[in-house]
Design an enzyme around this catalytic site. Structure first.
Site, PDB file in Angstrom:
ATOM      1  CG  ASP A   1      -7.842  -3.175 -24.440  1.00 13.28           C
ATOM      2  OD1 ASP A   1      -6.957  -2.546 -25.036  1.00 13.28           O
ATOM      3  OD2 ASP A   1      -9.057  -3.083 -24.715  1.00 13.28           O
TER       4      ASP A   1
ATOM      5  CB  SER B   1      -7.931  -2.482 -28.118  1.00  8.86           C
ATOM      6  OG  SER B   1      -9.210  -2.859 -27.676  1.00  8.86           O
TER       7      SER B   1
END
Length: 527
Positions: free
Chosen positions: A332, A191
């Site tokens: 993510d 991320s």
């Protein structure tokens, strides 16, 4: 023999001095200033005396002492064959318990002098045998030893957690490590950590540090000419090109393999599947050499509800950009493997992990003697994880779950099973109140504050990082200088910036054999 020195033995006036020094350390302008304050703290607290006393119940100091004496005797006697034999038996990361992290908590400036002297002796012996020493030892035998020693000892990796805009903390962590020449070659990111890993993984040390001159990085990270708004329910058509353009300002258009060839850093980016019954992936120059780093970062940062899932991009055999696994979409990376320790261990032989964890509450340091609150807190967390895991399992088994809901459930299940700490943990000073900045475009001042927090959070860990990684760094340096022509990732790695200033290999006039650095063996060329 020696009494244990604790903070309770200092006087009230000294305790006030320690508090004043600790306050000054949290506001230090650079590592040099922090280090000077740390020395003063150790002198007053008694930790400086503790470092000089070899005894401790946390490691076998007698075994370390015997091994150190043996290495010193062999060096004085010029017995290189015996030295090689002793090193074969004595290169272990936690030999006699000296890798116990509790040994690095007592003093601010380092651990027991006996441990540092022993590590110094090992590294000195390794360099001696790789250079002019060991003239009677065949080169093939030396190479075999260094390969085995490196494989057995392992190496370190830096793992950068996810955390939205709080991930800018990682920039300061990397700045502090690079300035002290302690940044591992293997770096992973998920991320927000993926974005920072991409920025550092496409730049040399000097190029990365140049970003902090004249607030270059702060301006680039806080200017928002694309008008991006971070929040739930973003429109795919309106925002995805804008985000891609913003990433392009700091991430060059390189594949993982191209970045590796340029910098010598092996960056690893984690991504999670958007669909159920798919596996997460760790992208790097080994497993996915032709995937573009920008698309990998886009995928790893695609937080559900904030950014849409992403299709990866790669170059084909003609160098053109093409969709990579076009039927697959990714989200993510933090949901599946925020800190991919097992995969890094399998791929690179990593067995020592430095973690930069920006999410408050996930990176709490363990304590040698945990209090009742810590014990109850850990028990509550474990029980909560078990309850959530059981509830998700029941819902998936006995109810009809749509594809999107199933993906969310799988992501949550993967998230609660993760380990969020490593061997050395760099943790920010802020608390849960900082979560309000998680999805916010920061001002320049806020960005600079986060970077400085990353630096100050790293400085107290530098003595431990320097000591615990020194043998591994020495072995890697030697293997780099040997320039072995093999397929192993380390042996074929390009020289990172710190190796480029090493003198070229030369021939030893005394023996006619190759030596490394100013003492490096010549690369064997195929006929």
């Amino acid at each position: 023999m020696y009494g244990t020195i604790t903070r309770s033995t200092v006087s009230p006036a000294q305790r006030q001095q320690l508090r004043d020094i600790e306050r000054a350390m949290t506001e230090a302008g650079d590592y040099k200033q922090w280090r000077q304050l740390a020395r003063e703290h150790d002198d007053i607290s008694g930790a400086a005396i503790w470092r000089r006393i070899p005894e401790s119940r946390r490691y076998d100091h007698l075994s370390v002492r015997r091994r150190l004496d043996r290495l010193q005797e062999l060096r004085l006697a010029g017995n290189d064959r015996g030295l090689l034999f002793a090193l074969n038996e004595g290169i272990h990361g936690n030999m006699a318990g000296m890798g116990n992290y509790d040994l690095y908590r007592r003093a601010r400036c380092g651990t027991k002098h006996l441990i540092t002297e022993y590590i110094d002796a090992i590294c000195d012996a390794l360099e001696h045998l790789a250079g002019d020493g060991g003239g009677d030892i065949p080169l093939a035998e030396k190479l075999d030893f260094y390969r085995r020693a490196s494989h057995c000892y392992g190496r370190s990796a830096l793992m950068l957690s996810g955390g939205g805009t709080l991930g800018y903390f990682h920039f300061g962590v990397l700045k502090a490590l690079i300035e002290q020449q302690l940044c591992p070659v293997v770096i992973s990111g998920a991320s927000a950590g993926a974005f920072v890993a991409a920025v550092v993984g496409t730049r040399s040390d000097s190029e990365y540090l140049a970003l902090f001159e004249d607030n270059t990085l702060a301006r680039a990270m806080t200017d928002n000419p694309e008008g991006i708004k971070i929040g739930l329910g973003m429109d795919e058509e309106a925002y995805l090109p804008a985000v891609r353009e913003a990433f392009a300002r700091l991430i060059p258009d390189l594949t993982f393999l191209e970045a590796y060839r340029k910098t010598g850093r092996s960056i690893n980016i984690t991504i999670s599947p958007a669909e159920p019954r798919q596996e997460s992936r760790l992208l790097n120059h080994i497993a996915s050499p032709n995937v573009t780093i920008r698309s990998a970062v886009m995928a790893s940062a695609a937080l559900p509800g904030v950014f849409p899932p992403v299709v990866l991009e790669a170059t084909d055999d003609n160098g053109r950009k093409r969709p990579y696994l076009p039927q697959r979409r990714w989200i993510d990376g933090s949901f599946s493997q925020d800190l991919p320790a097992k995969r890094l261990a399998r791929m690179y032989g990593v067995n020592h992990f430095i973690v930069s964890q920006v999410m408050p509450g996930l990176g709490r340091e363990t304590t040698p003697r945990p209090g009742l609150y810590s014990i109850l807190s850990d028990a509550w967390v474990a029980a909560a994880k078990q309850f959530v895991r059981g509830s998700l399992h029941t819902a998936q088994r006995y109810t009809r779950v749509g594809s999107r809901s199933g993906s969310v459930m799988n992501a949550v299940n993967g998230l609660i099973d993760q380990q969020f700490t490593g061997d050395i943990n760099i943790i920010p000073p802020y608390g849960f109140g900082s979560l309000r900045k998680l999805l916010k475009i920061l001002s320049q001042e806020e960005f600079v504050d986060l970077v400085r927090a990353g630096e100050r959070g790293t400085w107290p860990k530098i003595p431990a990082i320097h000591t615990t990684t020194r043998i591994g760094r020495t072995l890697d340096d030697i293997l780099h200088r040997y320039e072995l022509e093999e397929a192993h990732w380390l042996n074929t790695a390009p020289k990172t910036e710190r190796y480029r200033d090493k003198p070229a290999p030369r021939e030893s006039r005394r023996t006619g054999s190759a030596t490394l650095g100013s003492k490096a063996p010549r690369k064997r060329r195929k006929a």
